[in-house]
Design an enzyme around this catalytic site. Structure first.
Site, PDB file in Angstrom:
ATOM      1  N   GLU A 305      -0.366  -4.164  11.283  1.00 27.20           N
ATOM      2  CA  GLU A 305       0.570  -4.808  11.629  1.00 27.20           C
ATOM      3  C   GLU A 305       0.807  -4.898  12.522  1.00 27.20           C
ATOM      4  OE1 GLU A 305       2.036  -1.611   9.215  1.00 27.20           O
ATOM      5  OE2 GLU A 305       0.103  -2.400   9.569  1.00 27.20           O
ATOM      6  N   HIS A 329      -1.268  -9.329   3.156  1.00 31.02           N
ATOM      7  CA  HIS A 329      -0.395  -8.132   3.592  1.00 31.02           C
ATOM      8  C   HIS A 329       0.222  -7.660   5.434  1.00 31.02           C
ATOM      9  CE1 HIS A 329      -0.464  -3.495   1.989  1.00 31.02           C
ATOM     10  NE2 HIS A 329      -0.210  -3.508   3.412  1.00 31.02           N
ATOM     11  N   GLU A 330      -0.968  -8.100   6.211  1.00 29.52           N
ATOM     12  CA  GLU A 330      -0.181  -7.676   7.227  1.00 29.52           C
ATOM     13  C   GLU A 330       0.524  -8.138   7.902  1.00 29.52           C
ATOM     14  OE1 GLU A 330      -0.963  -5.084   8.067  1.00 29.52           O
ATOM     15  OE2 GLU A 330      -3.263  -4.431   6.814  1.00 29.52           O
ATOM     16  N   HIS A 333       4.018  -7.108   6.092  1.00 30.03           N
ATOM     17  CA  HIS A 333       4.459  -6.212   7.154  1.00 30.03           C
ATOM     18  C   HIS A 333       5.634  -7.059   8.116  1.00 30.03           C
ATOM     19  CE1 HIS A 333       3.294  -2.210   6.456  1.00 30.03           C
ATOM     20  NE2 HIS A 333       2.125  -2.988   6.156  1.00 30.03           N
ATOM     21  N   GLU A 352       5.249   0.267   2.716  1.00 30.95           N
ATOM     22  CA  GLU A 352       3.649   0.015   2.418  1.00 30.95           C
ATOM     23  C   GLU A 352       3.588  -0.585   0.846  1.00 30.95           C
ATOM     24  OE1 GLU A 352       1.417  -0.854   3.652  1.00 30.95           O
ATOM     25  OE2 GLU A 352       1.156   0.598   5.516  1.00 30.95           O
ATOM     26  N   ASP A 408      -1.601  11.430   8.646  1.00 33.62           N
ATOM     27  CA  ASP A 408      -2.956  10.103   8.642  1.00 33.62           C
ATOM     28  C   ASP A 408      -3.884  10.822   7.007  1.00 33.62           C
ATOM     29  OD1 ASP A 408      -2.876   8.409   9.991  1.00 33.62           O
ATOM     30  OD2 ASP A 408      -3.810   9.545  11.600  1.00 33.62           O
ATOM     31  N   TYR A 416       1.444   2.416  -2.033  1.00 35.61           N
ATOM     32  CA  TYR A 416       1.159   0.953  -1.432  1.00 35.61           C
ATOM     33  C   TYR A 416       1.813   1.028  -3.211  1.00 35.61           C
ATOM     34  CZ  TYR A 416      -0.652   1.188   2.818  1.00 35.61           C
ATOM     35  OH  TYR A 416      -1.592   1.447   4.137  1.00 35.61           O
ATOM     36  N   LYS A 592     -11.509   3.251   4.139  1.00 39.34           N
ATOM     37  CA  LYS A 592     -11.604   3.310   2.695  1.00 39.34           C
ATOM     38  C   LYS A 592     -12.773   2.775   2.428  1.00 39.34           C
ATOM     39  CE  LYS A 592     -10.285  -1.073  -0.752  1.00 39.34           C
ATOM     40  NZ  LYS A 592      -9.373  -2.473  -0.600  1.00 39.34           N
TER      41      LYS A 592
END
Length: 641
Positions: A305, A329-330, A333, A352, A408, A416, A592
């Protein structure tokens, strides 16, 4: 009322050293002191060496040169400083694998003099602490430096690794703590700063940053940028390559390689509708333009984002807009995360979870309630699966300090999906007519600030709970925030479209008769995902072949389907899929999508050997973050043997 953070669960109390209904001690024994709950400073960021309570960067000026041949960025970073502690005499910054050549301080009159500094030994997670001696508390400090070719926050791609295969490509990924690998910084979301940049590069590549990119700027190798709104370090971003622009609206458009830009602009053509929808719900978009940059498939995430320039994976461009909720979603943000930022990674749900909730509201408004409900149901199912193997302490929304942990690796889908589910719970209990103004007020009242969970709970208590004092109990609030698992009273999504899928799947498993093509031809990506997710742990080879012949799952360009189909194929011993699995893992670097496949492969000796063979081929095109994840999985598997 007392803060929910003081209400310890039984498990937490026992861990602190007390027990319920203990046998009475002998009379002569001294009474044991009652345990005292330790109050955590949730604004403290354990992932940074910086000391922003003493001095904070308020503005950053970069003067950089990109060198594609050496795979380095070099130049100067100049910081405007706010000395909060008038007795402080040091500026402490985060770095990782940077080569420093000079550190200077400005006396406020334009005179620059050298400053003494010390670079500590490298920590494999947090990099090297840079301590600069500033006895005069200089208003400005300047550092000359150069990045390493192996900088964890930069990826350098040869022309052959790009879509057009004509020019090299470079892009950054600063979240969570990778900004320190290409700029020495107070690399913590608790510090926000404005920035400007002058960047030079070879004249045939276009350079962009998370700033005011001019769609009409000439490609000449000399670029200037300005970000007037204060951002945290993880939103600092840069990219350079064979990039062209195509507008979507007056304030939004797509940057991409020439062969990709038309396809991307068509897929993302609803972006302006999304912006207007979010503005109607949560207030004005405050960042000027909202442009998107489509990166090569090696990008390790779905999207990033970066303000004014969202980075996007090409894996969401599938031709039917079924995966453009990632853009929602982005974009979300821009309110949750970019505008109101979590002060540290332990409160990532404030970023998130809120964004996933807002994303769902955007999807519902633009594509309909059923599309949003399908995505909510998938998210809730994914959360239920993730919680089965996650440590109880990692299942909380309000995490304990991540001391010594790589943010990370600590990040999961829990902030989320559980975070969004919590907000959906509040929405249900209070109604949208109450909850929407509350959430808009949260964004407005904390705009361009970094916040923590304590602050949100205090705001909740003051501005939402009194609207209906019986809507949410103290126990329910505590269960959502401070206890593992999914609350039994959580409202569950229920898609009508998935009911059709379930009926078709059950019928096929019982009769081996595939559903009518007129039914499946209208299915969205989400319905196919739900179909595959419900097939069970394994299938017979004939069953897999029947599905493959009908629906061409093997070789699919849809990453959401691939990340589910290929693990099922591996578990079921469906060897016909192996070449396509290898090709997918070599082509795509989005974590992912590929990590579930690697995780399934390494469970058998044959699969492990294949995974290592594929990784050796794919590694040159993977981002350092993806490389690190695969290496860690392989090392853990080898150690387990």
């Amino acid at each position: 009322m007392r803060s929910v953070f003081l209400l310890l669960s039984c498990a937490a109390v026992m861990a602190a050293g007390c027990s319920r209904d203990a046998a009475p001690a002998p009379e002569a024994a001294p009474a044991k002191p009652k345990p005292v709950a330790v109050k955590v400073d949730r604004s403290q960021d354990e992932s940074s060496y910086a000391e922003p309570g003493k001095v904070a960067i308020t503005d950053l000026a970069l003067d950089l040169a990109i060198d594609f041949d050496k795979k380095t960025i070099g130049g100067t970073a100049t910081y405007k400083l706010d000395w909060k502690d008038k007795s402080a005499t040091q500026l402490v910054l985060d770095t990782r694998a940077l080569t420093l050549s000079k550190v200077e301080g400005d006396d406020g009159k334009g005179n620059w003099t050298p400053l003494k500094y010390a670079l500590a030994a490298n920590d494999k997670i947090f990099g090297s602490k840079l301590t600069i001696e500033t006895p005069a508390r200089n208003p400005n400090v300047r550092i000359a430096y150069q990045t390493s070719p192996e900088a964890s926050g930069l990826q350098w791609l040869e022309p052959s690794m790009t879509e057009g295969k004509q020019l090299p490509f470079m892009f950054s990924q600063s979240q969570a703590i990778h900004a320190r690998s290409w700029v020495p910084l107070q690399d913590t979301p608790s510090v926000r700063f404005t920035y400007s940049a002058h960047v030079t590069s070879r004249p045939d590549v276009m350079v962009l940053m998370s700033a005011d990119n001019d769609p009409a700027a000439p490609r000449d190798g000399d670029y200037s940028f300005k970000m007037p709104n204060p951002i945290p370090s993880y939103l600092l971003a840069i990219a350079a390559g064979d990039l062209v622009f195509k507008p979507i609206s007056a304030r939004s458009g797509v940057w991409a390689e020439p062969t990709m830009v038309d396809k991307a602009a068509k897929e993302f053509e609803d972006t302006e509708k999304m912006i207007a929808t979010t503005e109607a719900l949560y207030g004005p978009y405050r960042w000027g333009r909202y442009d998107m940059l489509v990166l090569p498939p090696s990008f390790p995430f779905g999207g990033m984002e970066n303000p004014r320039l969202t980075f996007v994976t090409p894996t969401v461009i599938v031709g039917d807009k079924s995966l453009v909720s990632l853009i929602a979603h982005e974009l979300a943000h821009s309110w949750s995360g970019n505008l109101v930022t979590n002060a540290s990674s332990k409160d990532m749900w404030l970023n998130e979870g809120f964004t996933t909730y807002v994303q769902s509201r955007i999807t519902e408004a633009v594509y309909g309630q059923e599309a949003a409900e399908m995505e909510r149901q998938i998210d809730q199912a994914d959360l239920a699966e993730e919680i089965k193997t996650a440590a109880p302490a990692d299942q909380l929304l309000v995490l304990a300090p991540l001391t010594g942990r790589d943010p990370d690796e600590a990040l999961s889908g829990i902030p989320y999906n559980k975070g969004a589910w919590f907000l959906q719970f509040l929405e249900q209990r209070f109604g949208r007519e109450v909850f929407d103004p509350f959430l808009r007020g949260w964004f407005d009242d904390h705009a361009f600030q970094s916040v923590n969970s304590d602050q949100f709970v205090a705001y909740l208590r003051k501005n939402l709970l009194p609207k209906n004092p019986t809507a949410v109990t103290e126990a329910e609030l505590n269960t959502w925030l401070n206890e593992p698992g999914i609350p039994a009273f959580a409202p569950k999504a229920q898609s009508r479209g998935f009911a059709i899928v379930d009926t078709a799947r059950i019928a096929w498993l019982g009769s081996k008769t595939l559903p009518n093509a007129q039914i499946t031809s209208a299915w969205t990506t989400q319905q196919w995902v739900h179909f595959i997710d419900g097939l069970g742990d394994k299938l017979g080879a004939e069953q897999l072949k029947q599905l493959d012949d009908a629906y061409k799952f093997t070789g699919t360009q849809n990453g959401e389907i691939a990340m589910r189909w290929y693990p099922l194929a591996v578990r079921s011993g469906y060897a016909e899929a192996q070449p396509a699995i290898g090709a997918f893992l070599e082509r795509v670097g989005r974590r992912k999508l590929i990590m579930p496949i690697y995780e399934e492969l390494v469970k058998t000796p044959e699969g492990l050997a294949f995974a290592k063979e594929v990784f050796a081929k794919a590694r040159p095109g993977y981002h350092p973050i993806t490389t690190g994840s695969v290496e860690a999985l392989l090392a853990k598997t080898e150690a387990g043997k």
